[in-house]
Design a protein around this motif. Structure first.
Motif, mmCIF file in Angstrom:
data_model
loop_
_atom_site.group_PDB
_atom_site.id
_atom_site.type_symbol
_atom_site.label_atom_id
_atom_site.label_comp_id
_atom_site.label_asym_id
_atom_site.label_seq_id
_atom_site.Cartn_x
_atom_site.Cartn_y
_atom_site.Cartn_z
ATOM 1 N N GLY A 57 37.863 -15.036 6.339
ATOM 2 C CA GLY A 57 36.639 -14.461 6.231
ATOM 3 C C GLY A 57 35.974 -15.447 5.167
ATOM 4 O O GLY A 57 36.630 -16.839 5.397
ATOM 5 N N ARG A 58 35.260 -15.394 4.617
ATOM 6 C CA ARG A 58 34.750 -16.261 3.510
ATOM 7 C C ARG A 58 35.134 -17.187 2.415
ATOM 8 O O ARG A 58 36.208 -15.710 1.799
ATOM 9 C CB ARG A 58 33.120 -15.864 3.145
ATOM 10 C CG ARG A 58 32.002 -15.723 4.301
ATOM 11 C CD ARG A 58 31.824 -16.515 4.945
ATOM 12 N NE ARG A 58 30.871 -16.778 6.166
ATOM 13 C CZ ARG A 58 30.275 -17.904 6.426
ATOM 14 N NH1 ARG A 58 30.187 -19.216 5.837
ATOM 15 N NH2 ARG A 58 29.125 -17.490 8.143
ATOM 16 N N TYR A 59 34.840 -18.058 1.851
ATOM 17 C CA TYR A 59 35.517 -18.741 0.491
ATOM 18 C C TYR A 59 35.023 -18.166 -1.041
ATOM 19 O O TYR A 59 33.511 -18.269 -0.435
ATOM 20 C CB TYR A 59 35.868 -19.865 0.549
ATOM 21 C CG TYR A 59 37.193 -20.366 1.436
ATOM 22 C CD1 TYR A 59 38.298 -20.960 1.176
ATOM 23 C CD2 TYR A 59 36.625 -21.241 2.473
ATOM 24 C CE1 TYR A 59 39.535 -21.308 1.599
ATOM 25 C CE2 TYR A 59 38.104 -21.724 3.217
ATOM 26 C CZ TYR A 59 38.695 -22.121 2.872
ATOM 27 O OH TYR A 59 39.853 -23.007 3.696
ATOM 28 N N PRO A 78 29.524 -20.350 0.619
ATOM 29 C CA PRO A 78 30.990 -19.392 0.604
ATOM 30 C C PRO A 78 31.319 -19.900 2.437
ATOM 31 O O PRO A 78 31.010 -19.417 2.988
ATOM 32 C CB PRO A 78 30.122 -17.784 1.011
ATOM 33 C CG PRO A 78 28.441 -18.903 1.006
ATOM 34 C CD PRO A 78 28.862 -19.865 0.460
ATOM 35 N N ALA A 79 31.508 -20.964 2.349
ATOM 36 C CA ALA A 79 32.008 -21.605 3.346
ATOM 37 C C ALA A 79 32.897 -20.691 4.393
ATOM 38 O O ALA A 79 34.215 -19.972 3.740
ATOM 39 C CB ALA A 79 32.446 -22.633 3.427
ATOM 40 N N PRO A 80 33.261 -20.341 5.719
ATOM 41 C CA PRO A 80 35.025 -19.864 6.567
ATOM 42 C C PRO A 80 36.248 -20.555 6.323
ATOM 43 O O PRO A 80 36.121 -21.609 7.256
ATOM 44 C CB PRO A 80 33.708 -19.901 7.750
ATOM 45 C CG PRO A 80 32.883 -20.617 7.623
ATOM 46 C CD PRO A 80 32.582 -21.003 6.546
ATOM 47 N N TRP A 113 33.413 -27.689 -3.258
ATOM 48 C CA TRP A 113 32.205 -27.122 -2.766
ATOM 49 C C TRP A 113 31.483 -27.968 -2.888
ATOM 50 O O TRP A 113 30.303 -28.216 -2.422
ATOM 51 C CB TRP A 113 31.913 -25.959 -3.475
ATOM 52 C CG TRP A 113 32.011 -25.551 -4.767
ATOM 53 C CD1 TRP A 113 33.252 -25.335 -4.929
ATOM 54 C CD2 TRP A 113 31.232 -25.799 -5.555
ATOM 55 N NE1 TRP A 113 32.887 -25.437 -6.502
ATOM 56 C CE2 TRP A 113 32.126 -25.585 -6.785
ATOM 57 C CE3 TRP A 113 29.735 -26.070 -5.661
ATOM 58 C CZ2 TRP A 113 31.374 -25.441 -8.418
ATOM 59 C CZ3 TRP A 113 29.066 -26.080 -6.969
ATOM 60 C CH2 TRP A 113 29.759 -26.303 -8.132
ATOM 61 N N ALA A 123 27.330 -24.149 4.544
ATOM 62 C CA ALA A 123 28.112 -23.520 4.127
ATOM 63 C C ALA A 123 28.909 -23.061 5.298
ATOM 64 O O ALA A 123 28.947 -22.085 5.849
ATOM 65 C CB ALA A 123 28.240 -22.649 3.240
ATOM 66 N N ASP A 124 28.281 -23.064 6.788
ATOM 67 C CA ASP A 124 28.655 -22.186 7.653
ATOM 68 C C ASP A 124 29.727 -23.043 8.671
ATOM 69 O O ASP A 124 29.684 -22.445 10.068
ATOM 70 C CB ASP A 124 27.460 -22.550 8.818
ATOM 71 C CG ASP A 124 26.525 -23.798 9.191
ATOM 72 O OD1 ASP A 124 27.024 -24.939 8.141
ATOM 73 O OD2 ASP A 124 25.604 -23.398 9.631
#
Length: 256
Positions: A57-59, A78-80, A113, A123-124
């Motif tokens: 999932g996302r950080y 919120p990068a994966p 980040w 953030a993708d």
């Protein structure tokens, strides 16, 4: 084909203020294009055993600093994560005799980040964050990067996030022109890298001018060796950005 990069990340304010390096990174992400995935070694995560984020999932976003304005604490990236890539990276390192372990809970620290919010603000892109081991030798750091050579050919961007000159005791908080000793230290590094003089680079503490002043502790410095080791040895190292803040804080960025 993705290069290996060393990014001098400096102050976390780069995420919300347009300093020279922040503006450069915002443009540079467009220049090199969007990678399939990112592997980033961050100076702000130190471990005994090299540790690889294997996050589903996302950080989450870690605000591992204090005394900055609220908008910086409001930032999220919120990068994966990518468990598959983490395992691939771990396998390559283990095959070269480098012990690894995995972490499935830690969020992204600002060494990660802040840099990526500039390079790839959406953030993708799947991301694997990796710790540093500043107590290891400089040869070891280079070997860590070397073990991951070839990821660039798979369109995976490898980044070492740290700083060359990073000494809070030597900063001039009022700003001003960079100190000559800091410039001389960076000049020495660039010259040795251009010559691929690994022996001198591995002994920078005794050979480089002002080394103790520039690098009082190596946690921010070792990502440079990891990125250098990861780069194609047929490519000439290239300074892609160079600026300073507070007299001595180096934002030098290099492509390998």
């Amino acid at each position: 084909m993705m290069p290996a990069l060393f990014i001098g990340h400096g102050s976390p304010m780069m995420a919300i203020e347009d300093n020279e390096c922040g503006v450069f990174l915002s443009n540079y992400g467009k220049v090199i294009g969007k990678p399939k995935a990112i592997v980033l070694f961050t100076a702000h995560w130190e471990t005994e055993v090299l540790t690889i984020s294997a996050v589903e999932g996302r950080y989450t976003t870690i605000h591992d600093f204090g005394g900055f304005p609220q908008p910086l604490f409001d930032m999220r990236y919120p990068a994966p994560g990518s468990v598959g890539l983490a395992e691939q990276v771990g396998k390559r390192l283990s095959e070269q005799g480098i012990p690894v372990q995995y972490d499935n809970r830690r969020g992204l620290d600002h060494g990660t980040w802040v840099v990526l919010s500039r390079l790839y603000p959406d953030a993708d892109i799947p991301l694997v964050q990796i710790s540093v081991q500043p107590f290891q030798t400089n040869e070891y750091q280079y070997r860590v990067g070397e073990a991951l050579r070839g990821l660039g050919a798979e369109d995976i961007l490898v980044i070492g996030s740290g700083a060359t000159v990073h000494n809070f005791q030597q900063m001039r908080w009022g700003g001003g022109e960079p100190e000559q000793w800091a410039i001389d230290f960076d000049d020495w590094l660039v010259d040795r890298m251009n010559e691929r003089d690994l022996d001198s680079l591995f002994r920078y503490e005794e050979l480089a001018p002002n080394a103790r002043k520039a690098v009082p502790r190596p946690e921010h410095f070792v990502p440079l060796y990891i990125a250098f080791g990861n780069g194609d040895p047929q490519n000439k190292p290239e300074v892609i950005h160079r600026s300073y803040e507070m007299g001595t804080l180096s934002y030098i960025c290099m492509k390998f």
